[in-house]
Design a protein around this motif. Structure first.
Motif, short mmCIF file in Angstrom:
data_model
loop_
_atom_site.label_atom_id
_atom_site.label_comp_id
_atom_site.label_asym_id
_atom_site.label_seq_id
_atom_site.Cartn_x
_atom_site.Cartn_y
_atom_site.Cartn_z
N LEU A 220 41.97 39.99 28.58
CA LEU A 220 43.22 40.40 27.93
C LEU A 220 43.58 39.46 26.80
CD1 LEU A 220 45.44 41.41 31.00
CD2 LEU A 220 44.38 42.93 29.31
N LEU A 221 43.27 38.18 26.96
CA LEU A 221 43.57 37.21 25.91
C LEU A 221 42.71 37.47 24.67
CD1 LEU A 221 45.54 34.96 25.49
CD2 LEU A 221 43.89 33.35 26.49
N VAL A 222 41.44 37.83 24.89
CA VAL A 222 40.59 38.18 23.74
C VAL A 222 41.16 39.40 23.00
CG1 VAL A 222 38.30 38.90 22.97
CG2 VAL A 222 38.50 37.23 24.81
N LEU A 223 41.62 40.38 23.75
CA LEU A 223 42.19 41.58 23.13
C LEU A 223 43.41 41.22 22.28
CD1 LEU A 223 41.99 44.14 26.09
CD2 LEU A 223 40.29 43.67 24.32
N ALA A 224 44.24 40.31 22.78
CA ALA A 224 45.41 39.88 22.02
C ALA A 224 45.00 39.10 20.78
CB ALA A 224 46.32 39.01 22.90
N ILE A 225 43.96 38.26 20.93
CA ILE A 225 43.43 37.50 19.78
C ILE A 225 42.95 38.46 18.70
CG2 ILE A 225 41.54 36.01 19.03
CD1 ILE A 225 41.75 34.68 21.86
N THR A 226 42.24 39.51 19.12
CA THR A 226 41.74 40.51 18.17
C THR A 226 42.87 41.19 17.43
OG1 THR A 226 39.74 40.93 19.49
CG2 THR A 226 40.42 42.66 17.96
N ALA A 227 43.89 41.62 18.18
CA ALA A 227 45.00 42.34 17.57
C ALA A 227 45.74 41.50 16.54
CB ALA A 227 45.97 42.81 18.65
N PHE A 228 46.01 40.23 16.85
CA PHE A 228 46.77 39.38 15.94
C PHE A 228 45.88 38.74 14.87
CE2 PHE A 228 49.77 39.55 19.48
CZ PHE A 228 50.97 39.74 18.80
N GLY A 229 44.74 38.16 15.30
CA GLY A 229 43.88 37.47 14.35
C GLY A 229 43.24 38.38 13.33
N TYR A 230 42.75 39.53 13.79
CA TYR A 230 42.15 40.50 12.87
C TYR A 230 43.22 41.30 12.14
CZ TYR A 230 39.45 44.60 11.35
OH TYR A 230 38.88 45.61 10.61
N GLY A 231 44.27 41.69 12.87
CA GLY A 231 45.30 42.55 12.28
C GLY A 231 46.18 41.86 11.26
N GLY A 232 46.25 40.53 11.29
CA GLY A 232 47.13 39.82 10.37
C GLY A 232 46.83 40.10 8.90
N THR A 233 45.55 40.20 8.56
CA THR A 233 45.17 40.46 7.18
C THR A 233 45.67 41.82 6.70
OG1 THR A 233 43.21 39.06 7.39
CG2 THR A 233 43.21 40.64 5.58
N PHE A 234 45.82 42.77 7.62
CA PHE A 234 46.21 44.13 7.24
C PHE A 234 47.68 44.24 6.84
CE2 PHE A 234 42.15 44.95 9.02
CZ PHE A 234 41.69 46.09 8.37
N VAL A 235 48.47 43.20 7.11
CA VAL A 235 49.84 43.17 6.58
C VAL A 235 49.77 43.21 5.06
CG1 VAL A 235 51.97 41.84 6.42
CG2 VAL A 235 50.68 41.87 8.57
N THR A 236 48.81 42.48 4.50
CA THR A 236 48.62 42.44 3.04
C THR A 236 47.69 43.53 2.56
OG1 THR A 236 48.94 40.04 3.04
CG2 THR A 236 47.85 41.01 1.12
N GLY A 361 49.49 45.43 11.82
CA GLY A 361 49.53 44.87 10.47
C GLY A 361 50.16 45.81 9.47
N ALA A 362 49.78 47.10 9.53
CA ALA A 362 50.33 48.09 8.61
C ALA A 362 51.83 48.28 8.84
CB ALA A 362 49.60 49.42 8.77
N TYR A 363 52.24 48.29 10.12
CA TYR A 363 53.66 48.48 10.45
C TYR A 363 54.50 47.29 9.98
CZ TYR A 363 57.90 49.13 13.21
OH TYR A 363 59.22 49.28 13.59
#
Length: 402
Positions: A220-236, A361-363
């Protein structure tokens, strides 16, 4: 002595060479990546042709993501007993059917259904594709193998999407889906010819045992890491085009060129990320997330300068996809350690986490753009999400030392 040297050189060559089956996976990933992202450039064309609003046409993107995020883990769990090559071929046939259905859809509703079907194929492919790629090479090359498979996805962003958009705008959006279905057929034929039948596969588990992965803290921690670490770039990234035009001051034509450069950087970063993540993916992620956050924070200050913005954008592209092989290998390692036999399901959940990260990230990016902060704030806000991913990785790395 001569014989020994010859045999030694042959051994080295075998160690260095990568299985041809990896390239079959790459071709299929290219087709799937193209169909995922090309619809963004065709929304207006589809909306006009099928008499629906642009907002409704956006469901073609979101429902596809839902098909990946929700359907993939379930389907992967349900197909655990099917030999990997047979499942791979079946998934590619489903992909071809989905895109063929899209090409002949007489209504918007049927087109939506075809996108959901294709989303199912996407999620299962990348979940089992990751474990197949990893099984084809020695343990110290698994991240490299995964990165080669994902290279098909990154190349699709650089070449497949622009080409598919061009075809759709000039020959009709249906022609694009026909082209993607043909790409899927090429990938299927390549997999039939090159992927071995005797792929290593864990003993099949009961569905209830496979779903235990959602209760494991490390997974579950890896899944959270993926969502935040990978998704962060998609804000931009989600709002990169208006950022370059409104803040940096580039024309739309120049922005298209720089997006191509960004795509090339993504492809390079994916390969680099695979090479540095083979042994300790957690340690590699810590370094990549720090660099990724720094680049996003720097972009906030360089966005108003055309020269420095492009330099920063290139490094942003390098780092945006470099973490993907490490994240996939990390979740597989956790599944191997705690719940052997659930590697495919864990991999599928991580594919879902990638899509959740994109959605987050998009939201968040949309909220920032509509707030008083404005579009120029998206880089540093995205950087904060990546920092969250860093600290979650630090917690897991201290616990697992992997």
């Amino acid at each position: 002595m001569k014989t020994t040297r010859i045999q030694g050189s042959q051994t080295v060559a075998k160690k260095k060479s990568l299985p041809a089956a990896l390239w079959a996976l790459t071709i299929s990933a290219f087709a799937i990546g193209t169909t995922e992202f090309v619809i963004v450039g065709l929304l207006s064309t589809v909306a006009n042709d099928l008499g629906t609003s642009l907002t409704s046409a956006g469901l073609l993107v979101s429902l596809y993501a839902i098909g990946v995020a929700i359907g993939a883990p379930i389907l992967t769990a349900l197909t655990g007993k099917i030999p990997r090559k047979q499942l791979l071929i079946g998934i590619m046939l489903l992909f071809i059917i989905g895109n063929g259905l899209a090409a002949i859809s007489p209504s918007f509703e049927l087109l939506l259904l075809s996108r959901v079907v294709t989303g199912f194929a996407h999620g299962v492919f990348f979940s089992i594709g990751s474990t197949i790629a990893a099984s084809l090479v020695p343990k110290d090359k698994r991240a490299t193998a995964i990165s080669i498979m994902f290279a098909g996805l990154t190349v699709a962003i650089v070449t497949g999407v622009p080409l598919g958009t061009y075809i759709g705008q000039n020959f009709g959006w249906r022609a694009t889906f026909i082209g993607v279905a043909l790409l899927g057929l090429v990938g299927t034929i390549a997999s039939l010819a090159l992927v071995p039948k005797n792929i290593k596969q864990s003993a099949p588990l009961r569905l209830i045992d496979q779903l235990k992965v959602i209760k494991n803290p490390s997974i579950l921690l890896v899944l959270a890491i993926t969502a935040f670490g990978y998704g962060g770039t998609f804000v931009t990234f989600t709002y990169l085009t208006p950022l370059l035009e409104e803040v940096t001051g580039f024309s739309s034509n120049m922005t298209s060129v720089f997006l191509l450069i960004y795509g090339i950087a993504i492809a390079i970063g994916n390969i680099i990320g695979g090479k540095v993540s083979n042994n300790k993916p957690g340690k590699a992620l810590l370094v990549m997330f720090v660099l990724q956050a720094i680049v996003l924070f720097v972009l906030y200050f360089t966005a108003s300068s055309q020269i420095f913005a492009i330099i920063t954008l290139f490094f942003m592209g390098i780092l945006a996809f470099s973490n993907v092989p490490a994240l996939q290998l990390y979740v597989v390692k956790m599944a191997e350690k705690y719940l052997p036999g659930t590697e495919d399901v864990a991999s599928a959940l991580n594919i879902a986490a990638f899509n959740v990260g994109i959605a987050i990230g998009a939201y968040v990016g949309g909220m920032v753009v509509e707030s008083s902060l404005g579009i120029e704030a998206t880089p540093w806000v995205g950087g904060i999400l990546v920092v969250v991913g860093f600290f979650l990785t630090l917690v897991l790395f201290k616990k697992e030392k992997i």
